[in-house]
Design a protein around this motif. Sequence first.
Motif, PDB file in Angstrom:
ATOM      1  N   VAL A  17      -1.022  -6.161  -3.034  1.00 49.47           N
ATOM      2  CA  VAL A  17      -1.798  -5.106  -2.911  1.00 49.47           C
ATOM      3  C   VAL A  17      -2.267  -4.447  -1.635  1.00 49.47           C
ATOM      4  N   GLU A  18      -2.349  -5.734  -0.505  1.00 49.36           N
ATOM      5  CA  GLU A  18      -2.857  -4.937   0.635  1.00 49.36           C
ATOM      6  C   GLU A  18      -1.374  -3.912   1.220  1.00 49.36           C
ATOM      7  N   THR A  19      -0.356  -4.928   0.886  1.00 54.94           N
ATOM      8  CA  THR A  19       1.297  -4.339   1.020  1.00 54.94           C
ATOM      9  C   THR A  19       1.190  -2.518   0.519  1.00 54.94           C
ATOM     10  N   VAL A  20       1.204  -2.144  -0.062  1.00 57.39           N
ATOM     11  CA  VAL A  20       0.550  -0.772  -1.386  1.00 57.39           C
ATOM     12  C   VAL A  20      -0.703  -0.637   0.079  1.00 57.39           C
ATOM     13  N   ARG A  21      -1.285  -0.505   0.338  1.00 59.25           N
ATOM     14  CA  ARG A  21      -2.493  -0.444   0.695  1.00 59.25           C
ATOM     15  C   ARG A  21      -2.194   0.435   2.377  1.00 59.25           C
ATOM     16  N   THR A  22      -1.741  -0.995   3.118  1.00 57.16           N
ATOM     17  CA  THR A  22      -0.640  -0.972   4.556  1.00 57.16           C
ATOM     18  C   THR A  22       0.173   0.547   4.509  1.00 57.16           C
ATOM     19  N   PHE A  23       0.932   0.542   3.355  1.00 61.80           N
ATOM     20  CA  PHE A  23       2.160   1.562   2.960  1.00 61.80           C
ATOM     21  C   PHE A  23       1.376   2.922   3.387  1.00 61.80           C
ATOM     22  N   LEU A  24       0.306   2.294   2.561  1.00 63.89           N
ATOM     23  CA  LEU A  24      -0.481   4.527   2.083  1.00 63.89           C
ATOM     24  C   LEU A  24      -1.308   4.939   3.360  1.00 63.89           C
ATOM     25  N   VAL A 113       4.123  -3.573 -10.659  1.00 60.97           N
ATOM     26  CA  VAL A 113       5.354  -2.280  -9.909  1.00 60.97           C
ATOM     27  C   VAL A 113       4.548  -1.427  -9.662  1.00 60.97           C
ATOM     28  N   PRO A 114       4.866  -0.940  -8.215  1.00 57.21           N
ATOM     29  CA  PRO A 114       3.957   0.085  -7.941  1.00 57.21           C
ATOM     30  C   PRO A 114       5.891   1.047  -7.035  1.00 57.21           C
ATOM     31  N   PRO A 115       5.491   2.018  -6.693  1.00 58.78           N
ATOM     32  CA  PRO A 115       6.164   3.565  -6.488  1.00 58.78           C
ATOM     33  C   PRO A 115       6.350   3.288  -4.589  1.00 58.78           C
ATOM     34  N   VAL A 116       5.613   2.094  -4.081  1.00 55.46           N
ATOM     35  CA  VAL A 116       5.443   1.988  -2.780  1.00 55.46           C
ATOM     36  C   VAL A 116       5.259   1.098  -2.299  1.00 55.46           C
ATOM     37  N   GLY A 117       5.576   0.993  -0.711  1.00 53.44           N
ATOM     38  CA  GLY A 117       5.734  -0.701   0.100  1.00 53.44           C
ATOM     39  C   GLY A 117       6.527  -1.389  -0.730  1.00 53.44           C
ATOM     40  N   TYR A 118       7.751  -1.639  -0.467  1.00 54.66           N
ATOM     41  CA  TYR A 118       8.780  -2.185  -0.506  1.00 54.66           C
ATOM     42  C   TYR A 118       9.698  -2.852   0.672  1.00 54.66           C
ATOM     43  N   LEU A 130       7.354  14.465 -14.983  1.00 53.74           N
ATOM     44  CA  LEU A 130       6.433  14.207 -14.095  1.00 53.74           C
ATOM     45  C   LEU A 130       5.743  14.785 -13.410  1.00 53.74           C
ATOM     46  N   PHE A 131       7.016  15.672 -12.883  1.00 53.02           N
ATOM     47  CA  PHE A 131       6.406  16.832 -12.256  1.00 53.02           C
ATOM     48  C   PHE A 131       5.697  18.236 -13.469  1.00 53.02           C
ATOM     49  N   LEU A 132       5.593  17.719 -14.442  1.00 52.45           N
ATOM     50  CA  LEU A 132       5.056  18.390 -15.838  1.00 52.45           C
ATOM     51  C   LEU A 132       3.582  18.284 -15.461  1.00 52.45           C
ATOM     52  N   TYR A 133       2.527  17.281 -14.826  1.00 50.92           N
ATOM     53  CA  TYR A 133       1.068  16.704 -14.364  1.00 50.92           C
ATOM     54  C   TYR A 133       0.907  17.120 -13.202  1.00 50.92           C
ATOM     55  N   PRO A 134      -0.451  17.608 -12.884  1.00 50.83           N
ATOM     56  CA  PRO A 134      -0.715  16.893 -11.149  1.00 50.83           C
ATOM     57  C   PRO A 134      -0.950  15.582 -11.096  1.00 50.83           C
ATOM     58  N   VAL A 135      -1.692  15.057 -11.716  1.00 51.70           N
ATOM     59  CA  VAL A 135      -1.519  13.676 -10.891  1.00 51.70           C
ATOM     60  C   VAL A 135      -0.747  13.021 -11.896  1.00 51.70           C
ATOM     61  N   VAL A 136      -0.503  11.687 -10.950  1.00 53.11           N
ATOM     62  CA  VAL A 136       0.086  10.342 -12.390  1.00 53.11           C
ATOM     63  C   VAL A 136      -0.533   9.304 -11.889  1.00 53.11           C
ATOM     64  N   TRP A 137      -0.643   8.272 -12.259  1.00 54.15           N
ATOM     65  CA  TRP A 137      -1.012   6.811 -12.064  1.00 54.15           C
ATOM     66  C   TRP A 137      -0.137   5.690 -12.250  1.00 54.15           C
ATOM     67  N   ALA A 138      -0.255   5.008 -10.669  1.00 51.90           N
ATOM     68  CA  ALA A 138       0.800   4.639  -9.641  1.00 51.90           C
ATOM     69  C   ALA A 138       0.241   2.571 -10.008  1.00 51.90           C
ATOM     70  N   ALA A 139       1.048   1.908 -10.235  1.00 51.22           N
ATOM     71  CA  ALA A 139       0.616   0.472 -10.547  1.00 51.22           C
ATOM     72  C   ALA A 139       0.595   0.583  -8.226  1.00 51.22           C
ATOM     73  N   ALA A 140      -0.135  -0.420  -8.073  1.00 50.39           N
ATOM     74  CA  ALA A 140      -0.529  -0.869  -6.568  1.00 50.39           C
ATOM     75  C   ALA A 140      -0.254  -2.020  -6.133  1.00 50.39           C
TER      76      ALA A 140
END
Length: 167
Positions: A17-24, A113-118, A130-140
């Motif tokens: 989770v810290e890996t994802v947080r650091t990326f963001l 599995v998140p979309p970022v932090g690899y 995905l582009f049909l929605y204003p927001v999607v919810w990703a695992a962190a």
Amino acid sequence: MTNKAPEGSPDRSGDPVETVRTFLRKKGYPDSITFSEETIFTVDDASRAVGAPPAHILKSLVFLVDEKPLLVLMSGINKADVKKVRSACNAKKVRMADPEFVCRWSGFQVGGVPPVGYPEEIPALLDEDLFLYPVVWAAAGSDHAFFPVSPEDLQNMTGGRKCPVRK
């Protein structure tokens, strides 16, 4: 047959989770990671925990395309079409990476599995839906952590391309 992590893969034993947080944070995106008592392991679990329809849940799938990792980001209600992924990548061989490979290579367990932090830049294909929605919810990075993201920001974060990859 078990997939092996690429030679020289970095040690991914830290807090995912810290890996994802650091990326963001490094990329200038809001650190809006939320933790849930309930698991987000499946799309249905995530939908209940987040309070969003299943279509708004982001599935981050790791495929091996000619033996190199590729991220396929899907709306929660869609399934990836391997033939479309192969065509989009102009590849010979495409298969879903097994959970052991994903964890060993990325440090992320399936279900979180998140979309970022690899550990390295990874190409990404984004499901057009995905582009049909204003927001999607990703695992962190865990099956109890998630964050909201617009599809446009998701595309910018990953450097991915919008592509027809659903069945």
